[in-house]
Design a protein around this motif. Structure first.
Motif, PDB file in Angstrom:
ATOM      1  N   UNK A  92      35.326  37.302  50.670  1.00  0.00           N
ATOM      2  CA  UNK A  92      35.627  38.083  49.447  1.00  0.00           C
ATOM      3  C   UNK A  92      36.306  37.187  48.413  1.00  0.00           C
ATOM      4  N   UNK A  93      37.220  36.338  48.903  1.00  0.00           N
ATOM      5  CA  UNK A  93      37.905  35.414  47.997  1.00  0.00           C
ATOM      6  C   UNK A  93      36.895  34.581  47.221  1.00  0.00           C
ATOM      7  N   UNK A  94      35.949  33.982  47.967  1.00  0.00           N
ATOM      8  CA  UNK A  94      34.935  33.147  47.326  1.00  0.00           C
ATOM      9  C   UNK A  94      34.139  33.931  46.294  1.00  0.00           C
ATOM     10  N   UNK A  95      33.706  35.129  46.710  1.00  0.00           N
ATOM     11  CA  UNK A  95      32.886  35.968  45.830  1.00  0.00           C
ATOM     12  C   UNK A  95      33.617  36.284  44.534  1.00  0.00           C
ATOM     13  N   UNK A  96      34.868  36.750  44.677  1.00  0.00           N
ATOM     14  CA  UNK A  96      35.554  37.263  43.483  1.00  0.00           C
ATOM     15  C   UNK A  96      36.128  36.147  42.618  1.00  0.00           C
ATOM     16  N   UNK A 148      44.722  34.344  29.757  1.00  0.00           N
ATOM     17  CA  UNK A 148      43.356  34.766  30.054  1.00  0.00           C
ATOM     18  C   UNK A 148      43.009  34.550  31.519  1.00  0.00           C
ATOM     19  N   UNK A 149      43.462  33.412  32.058  1.00  0.00           N
ATOM     20  CA  UNK A 149      43.198  33.123  33.478  1.00  0.00           C
ATOM     21  C   UNK A 149      43.920  34.117  34.375  1.00  0.00           C
ATOM     22  N   UNK A 150      45.140  34.462  33.990  1.00  0.00           N
ATOM     23  CA  UNK A 150      45.887  35.454  34.780  1.00  0.00           C
ATOM     24  C   UNK A 150      45.166  36.799  34.781  1.00  0.00           C
ATOM     25  N   UNK A 151      44.622  37.161  33.639  1.00  0.00           N
ATOM     26  CA  UNK A 151      43.911  38.430  33.559  1.00  0.00           C
ATOM     27  C   UNK A 151      42.693  38.424  34.488  1.00  0.00           C
ATOM     28  N   UNK A 152      42.043  37.277  34.585  1.00  0.00           N
ATOM     29  CA  UNK A 152      40.865  37.171  35.448  1.00  0.00           C
ATOM     30  C   UNK A 152      41.254  37.280  36.920  1.00  0.00           C
ATOM     31  N   UNK A 153      42.387  36.705  37.262  1.00  0.00           N
ATOM     32  CA  UNK A 153      42.868  36.833  38.648  1.00  0.00           C
ATOM     33  C   UNK A 153      43.197  38.301  38.948  1.00  0.00           C
ATOM     34  N   UNK A 154      43.813  38.955  37.970  1.00  0.00           N
ATOM     35  CA  UNK A 154      44.151  40.375  38.147  1.00  0.00           C
ATOM     36  C   UNK A 154      42.892  41.204  38.376  1.00  0.00           C
ATOM     37  N   UNK A 155      41.846  40.860  37.650  1.00  0.00           N
ATOM     38  CA  UNK A 155      40.573  41.578  37.804  1.00  0.00           C
ATOM     39  C   UNK A 155      40.014  41.348  39.214  1.00  0.00           C
ATOM     40  N   UNK A 156      40.011  40.095  39.635  1.00  0.00           N
ATOM     41  CA  UNK A 156      39.505  39.775  40.975  1.00  0.00           C
ATOM     42  C   UNK A 156      40.343  40.470  42.050  1.00  0.00           C
ATOM     43  N   UNK A 157      41.657  40.509  41.856  1.00  0.00           N
ATOM     44  CA  UNK A 157      42.535  41.134  42.854  1.00  0.00           C
ATOM     45  C   UNK A 157      42.215  42.617  43.021  1.00  0.00           C
ATOM     46  N   UNK A 158      41.994  43.315  41.908  1.00  0.00           N
ATOM     47  CA  UNK A 158      41.736  44.747  42.041  1.00  0.00           C
ATOM     48  C   UNK A 158      40.324  45.027  42.535  1.00  0.00           C
ATOM     49  N   UNK A 159      39.370  44.161  42.195  1.00  0.00           N
ATOM     50  CA  UNK A 159      37.991  44.354  42.676  1.00  0.00           C
ATOM     51  C   UNK A 159      37.863  44.061  44.165  1.00  0.00           C
ATOM     52  N   UNK A 160      38.641  43.092  44.633  1.00  0.00           N
ATOM     53  CA  UNK A 160      38.495  42.629  46.016  1.00  0.00           C
ATOM     54  C   UNK A 160      38.713  43.747  47.033  1.00  0.00           C
ATOM     55  N   UNK A 161      39.564  44.702  46.721  1.00  0.00           N
ATOM     56  CA  UNK A 161      39.813  45.792  47.685  1.00  0.00           C
ATOM     57  C   UNK A 161      38.762  46.896  47.592  1.00  0.00           C
ATOM     58  N   UNK A 162      37.821  46.729  46.654  1.00  0.00           N
ATOM     59  CA  UNK A 162      36.737  47.698  46.470  1.00  0.00           C
ATOM     60  C   UNK A 162      37.245  49.132  46.514  1.00  0.00           C
ATOM     61  N   UNK A 163      38.025  49.488  45.526  1.00  0.00           N
ATOM     62  CA  UNK A 163      38.637  50.818  45.500  1.00  0.00           C
ATOM     63  C   UNK A 163      37.623  51.911  45.171  1.00  0.00           C
ATOM     64  N   UNK A 164      38.005  53.174  45.440  1.00  0.00           N
ATOM     65  CA  UNK A 164      37.127  54.301  45.097  1.00  0.00           C
ATOM     66  C   UNK A 164      37.037  54.436  43.578  1.00  0.00           C
TER      67      UNK A 164
END
Ligand code: ADP
Ligand code: MG
Length: 346
Positions: A113-117, A137-153
């Motif tokens: 998942x880390x690699x993917x996101x 901008x880079x921090x925002x991208x990490x934040x996006x990856x962090x929330x996507x990685x858990x694949x929330x409802x």
């Protein structure tokens, strides 16, 4: 079953109504956008859905379950905050993996998942960087990856693209949208940017001053804005206050706009999109043709934008570069402005 439902939700801060009587219904897998100017209550509604604050009135449902009083960690909601909210003493990888580790996912899955996101948000090579060493901008991208990685409802995105440069923003728009569709995650996306809203959304809710003014597909809202605020906010438009004179809306003393749609007789405004304005160097003597003068011309690559003054009134018109070349319009030219009656709105 609806993914998210808000019923008559209200929230005030110190007597100021941040959101008033909000009722919304968001379908499963939908990309739903809250669009509105700064301060209209968009973030407040996201925080209510995430559970960080509670409504004064009303109820919130997630997949038919009343979650109004459920703790945030018990809601299957991922949120990207406008101000990042990353863990400052962790690396990029540790931040993105955080939610997965809490959920005790297997190490192999976490690595995949880390690699993917990381790749998805264009952060390859930054895995071991500290958050403090990243640009906004880079921090925002990490934040996006962090929330996507858990694949929330439900994924809540609070202006996630606003800190990215224009090129990356365009790329991320497409990537977020395609990823969202691929994973089928119900997504609520907050923006004040109408282009983002129009290009990304299945449906949009337009907010102003804590109220939801209109909900609909981008096409619907663009074509049929319910009032002058929506018409102005979604897409560029020429908006004119009108008085009725002998059954015709009259923009000013001499500029009579003739209509064949009696329903418009009650209108206080008419709206004409710039691309619906027809420019011509000769008058074809049709109704709704007005002589004016070109006051300004701006090239924006594909489009050319004209400001035309007709009897003291400014009209904005746009034409595709190729069309405009044929017209050969230069500044201070006399020009005829016209439009079809069916391109008038409101
Ligand atoms: P948006 O995200 O659309 O810019 P917000 O939801 O952040 O708007 O804010 C809506 C209104 O509520 C604003 O007037 C804002 O000042 C106010 N507000 C939001 N959060 C708080 C808070 N924690 N305390 C006081 N006022 C708040
Ligand atoms: Mg906000």
């Amino acid at each position: 079953m609806k993914a998210v439902v808000l019923k008559n939700v209200e929230k005030s801060f110190n007597g100021t109504m941040a959101c008033a009587d909000i009722s919304l219904s968001i379908n499963r897998g939908e990309f739903f956008t809250f669009l509105g100017p700064s301060g209209c209550g968009k973030t407040t509604i996201l925080r209510l859905i995430a559970g960080f604050i509670r409504p004064d009135k009303g109820k919130i449902f997630l997949k038919d379950k009343d979650i109004t009083h459920l703790a945030p960690e018990k809601r299957k909601v991922g949120m990207v905050f406008q101000n990042y909210a990353l863990f400052p003493f962790m690396s990029v990888s540790e931040n993105i993996a955080y939610g997965l580790k809490i959920q005790k996912r297997p190490e192999k899955e976490i690595q995949e998942k880390l690699e993917t996101y990381i790749a998805m948000v264009g952060m390859d090579g930054f895995e071991d960087r500290n958050i403090a060493e990243l640009s906004g901008g880079e921090q925002q991208r990490v934040a996006l990856a962090r929330s996507l990685a858990i694949e929330p409802a439900v994924l809540l995105l609070d202006e996630p693209l606003s800190n990215l440069d224009a090129r990356l923003r365009d790329r991320m728009r497409l990537e977020i949208k395609s990823l969202q569709k691929r994973l089928g995650i119900t997504t609520i996306f907050v923006t004040h940017d109408q282009t983002e809203a129009l290009t990304m959304s299945d449906r949009i809710a337009v907010f102003n001053k804590g109220r939801c003014i209109q909900t609909g597909t981008p096409e619907d809202i663009y074509a049929n804005p319910v009032n002058s605020f929506v018409a102005k906010f979604i897409g560029d438009t020429n908006l004119f206050a009108v008085d009725m004179k002998n059954g015709n809306p009259c923009v000013c003393n001499d500029l009579l706009v003739r209509l064949n749609r009696p329903v418009l007789a009650q209108s206080k405004f008419i709206s004409i999109r710039p691309q619906d304005i027809i420019l011509s160097k000769k008058s074809d003597k049709k109704s709704n043709t007005f002589k004016g003068r070109v006051e300004d011309i701006q090239l924006n690559g594909t489009w050319i934008e004209y400001c035309i003054k007709v009897k003291g009134i400014d009209f904005k018109a746009t034409a595709l570069n190729t069309t405009a070349n044929k017209l050969n319009i230069t500044i201070f030219d006399d020009i005829y402005v016209s439009f079809e009656t069916n391109s008038l709105k409101i």
